[in-house]
Design a protein around this motif. Structure first.
Motif, mmCIF file in Angstrom:
data_model
loop_
_atom_site.group_PDB
_atom_site.id
_atom_site.type_symbol
_atom_site.label_atom_id
_atom_site.label_comp_id
_atom_site.label_asym_id
_atom_site.label_seq_id
_atom_site.Cartn_x
_atom_site.Cartn_y
_atom_site.Cartn_z
ATOM 1 N N GLY A 16 13.815 1.312 7.727
ATOM 2 C CA GLY A 16 13.138 1.645 6.482
ATOM 3 C C GLY A 16 13.667 2.933 5.874
ATOM 4 N N ALA A 17 13.472 3.065 4.567
ATOM 5 C CA ALA A 17 13.844 4.285 3.846
ATOM 6 C C ALA A 17 12.598 4.831 3.163
ATOM 7 N N TRP A 18 12.224 6.038 3.506
ATOM 8 C CA TRP A 18 10.993 6.668 3.036
ATOM 9 C C TRP A 18 11.348 7.792 2.058
ATOM 10 N N THR A 19 10.650 7.834 0.933
ATOM 11 C CA THR A 19 10.955 8.841 -0.094
ATOM 12 C C THR A 19 9.716 9.680 -0.403
ATOM 13 N N PRO A 20 9.431 10.650 0.393
ATOM 14 C CA PRO A 20 8.272 11.517 0.113
ATOM 15 C C PRO A 20 8.522 12.414 -1.082
ATOM 16 N N THR A 21 7.470 12.703 -1.810
ATOM 17 C CA THR A 21 7.598 13.624 -2.946
ATOM 18 C C THR A 21 7.666 15.066 -2.462
ATOM 19 N N ALA A 22 7.010 15.336 -1.349
ATOM 20 C CA ALA A 22 7.068 16.683 -0.758
ATOM 21 C C ALA A 22 6.878 16.539 0.748
ATOM 22 N N LYS A 23 7.928 16.736 1.507
ATOM 23 C CA LYS A 23 7.885 16.454 2.938
ATOM 24 C C LYS A 23 6.876 17.312 3.683
ATOM 25 N N THR A 24 6.553 18.470 3.155
ATOM 26 C CA THR A 24 5.646 19.363 3.864
ATOM 27 C C THR A 24 4.193 19.158 3.461
ATOM 28 N N SER A 25 3.961 18.284 2.515
ATOM 29 C CA SER A 25 2.597 18.147 2.001
ATOM 30 C C SER A 25 1.707 17.397 2.981
ATOM 31 N N LEU A 26 0.432 17.708 2.898
ATOM 32 C CA LEU A 26 -0.549 17.028 3.732
ATOM 33 C C LEU A 26 -0.605 15.547 3.388
ATOM 34 N N LEU A 27 -0.443 15.242 2.085
ATOM 35 C CA LEU A 27 -0.465 13.851 1.642
ATOM 36 C C LEU A 27 0.663 13.062 2.292
ATOM 37 N N PHE A 28 1.851 13.656 2.363
ATOM 38 C CA PHE A 28 2.977 12.972 3.003
ATOM 39 C C PHE A 28 2.640 12.651 4.457
ATOM 40 N N LYS A 76 0.818 -1.209 0.000
ATOM 41 C CA LYS A 76 0.000 0.000 0.000
ATOM 42 C C LYS A 76 0.857 1.266 0.000
ATOM 43 N N PHE A 77 2.117 1.114 0.379
ATOM 44 C CA PHE A 77 2.983 2.286 0.514
ATOM 45 C C PHE A 77 4.181 2.222 -0.429
ATOM 46 N N LYS A 78 4.085 1.431 -1.492
ATOM 47 C CA LYS A 78 5.247 1.200 -2.364
ATOM 48 C C LYS A 78 5.710 2.466 -3.079
ATOM 49 N N GLN A 79 4.826 3.461 -3.251
ATOM 50 C CA GLN A 79 5.236 4.693 -3.927
ATOM 51 C C GLN A 79 6.218 5.499 -3.084
ATOM 52 N N SER A 80 6.124 5.367 -1.780
ATOM 53 C CA SER A 80 6.975 6.162 -0.892
ATOM 54 C C SER A 80 8.017 5.338 -0.158
ATOM 55 N N LEU A 81 7.849 4.026 -0.131
ATOM 56 C CA LEU A 81 8.737 3.172 0.649
ATOM 57 C C LEU A 81 9.849 2.627 -0.248
ATOM 58 N N LEU A 82 11.031 3.230 -0.130
ATOM 59 C CA LEU A 82 12.163 2.797 -0.950
ATOM 60 C C LEU A 82 12.671 1.430 -0.491
ATOM 61 N N ASP A 83 12.731 1.228 0.814
ATOM 62 C CA ASP A 83 13.186 -0.057 1.342
ATOM 63 C C ASP A 83 12.626 -0.260 2.732
ATOM 64 N N TYR A 84 12.444 -1.532 3.066
ATOM 65 C CA TYR A 84 11.944 -1.914 4.390
ATOM 66 C C TYR A 84 12.625 -3.232 4.733
ATOM 67 N N SER A 85 13.534 -3.204 5.700
ATOM 68 C CA SER A 85 14.301 -4.382 6.075
ATOM 69 C C SER A 85 13.998 -4.755 7.519
ATOM 70 N N CYS A 86 13.797 -6.051 7.743
ATOM 71 C CA CYS A 86 13.378 -6.500 9.067
ATOM 72 C C CYS A 86 14.261 -7.645 9.553
ATOM 73 N N TYR A 87 14.752 -7.524 10.785
ATOM 74 C CA TYR A 87 15.489 -8.595 11.445
ATOM 75 C C TYR A 87 14.726 -8.956 12.710
ATOM 76 N N ILE A 88 13.915 -9.992 12.629
ATOM 77 C CA ILE A 88 13.028 -10.452 13.707
ATOM 78 C C ILE A 88 12.090 -9.321 14.115
#
Length: 256
Positions: A228-240, A211-223
């Protein structure tokens, strides 16, 4: 989480657990190689049937904290735990978020193509993950996943679930001269508890992360630890803000 038992009740329960494992070997013989059947049978022939409780200091915490461990090494459930661990690990390693070490995480991050100034890193850590996992819910979810997911093709799903249920519901252990039964959560100290917990939350991640693949560059889990690495298009936007809040709530507020 733990209920104290009398020595007599503990003795009866541990003998019953031994009988259940023997029945498991017979009932699931078609899913076990002859070598595994022999191994599991021999694992029941031990001098001390009980697992033993101890604590491990978390010296990196301030003030120090402790990690409770129920060591099953040398107990009657150790063999079954090792077999289950072997069955679950290949499945868990196929989860998109899975990493096996900090070295693997470094290699994974080095392959990403991004501008450091345009991403935000985040971390999360489950609170008392092992004791907070609801056994009934976990077994139901994992059972369905083993039966239906392409990641589990060829897995002996019926035997795995039978074995997991036996192990998670019969964690009887000794602490000093007292005896206890873990009634809630994952049986810590048994070999399959890391892949069991990883798979349980990994199944949930497979549902929510797309559901968040547009903004989620990577998500790594150890147990129970996530980077995670998040890539917002505009950090100040309401959508972000809305999308980030939705991700945080999905991961952090789940019953898993």
């Amino acid at each position: 989480t733990y209920v104290q038992l009398s020595p007599e009740d503990a003795g009866r329960r541990i003998n019953k657990t031994s009988d259940l494992i023997e029945s498991f070997i017979l009932d699931k013989a078609d899913a076990l190689s002859l070598a595994n059947q022999t191994y599991l049978s021999r694992s029941l022939k031990v001098k001390d049937k009980f697992a033993h409780f101890y604590i491990m200091a978390k010296v990196h915490k301030s003030p120090w904290a402790v990690q409770p461990i129920v060591s099953v090494s040398g107990s009657i459930t150790h063999g079954l735990g090792c077999w289950l661990d072997q069955q679950l690990k290949p499945i868990v390693k196929q989860l998109p978020s899975y990493i096996e070490s900090s070295f693997a995480l470094k290699k994974r991050l080095s392959r990403l193509d991004f501008e450091p100034s345009k991403i935000s890193l985040f971390t999360c850590d489950a609170v008392s993950m092992y004791t907070n996992i609801d056994t009934d819910h976990a077994l139901t979810v994992i059972s369905e996943f083993l039966r239906t997911s392409p990641l589990c093709a060829g897995a002996a799903h019926a035997a795995i679930i039978h074995g997991l249920e036996l192990l998670m519901r019969n964690n009887i252990f000794q602490f000093g001269d007292t005896f206890w039964h873990q009634t809630e959560g994952t049986a810590m100290g048994t070999p399959p508890y890391p892949p069991y917990a990883t798979l349980y939350f990994g199944i949930y991640e497979l549902e929510i992360l797309p559901k968040f693949k547009q903004s989620l560059l990577d998500y790594s889990c150890y147990i129970d630890d996530v980077l995670g690495a998040w890539t917002p298009t505009a950090k100040t936007s309401l959508l972000f803000n809305r999308r980030w809040t939705a991700l945080a709530n999905s991961v952090g507020s789940s019953r898993r």
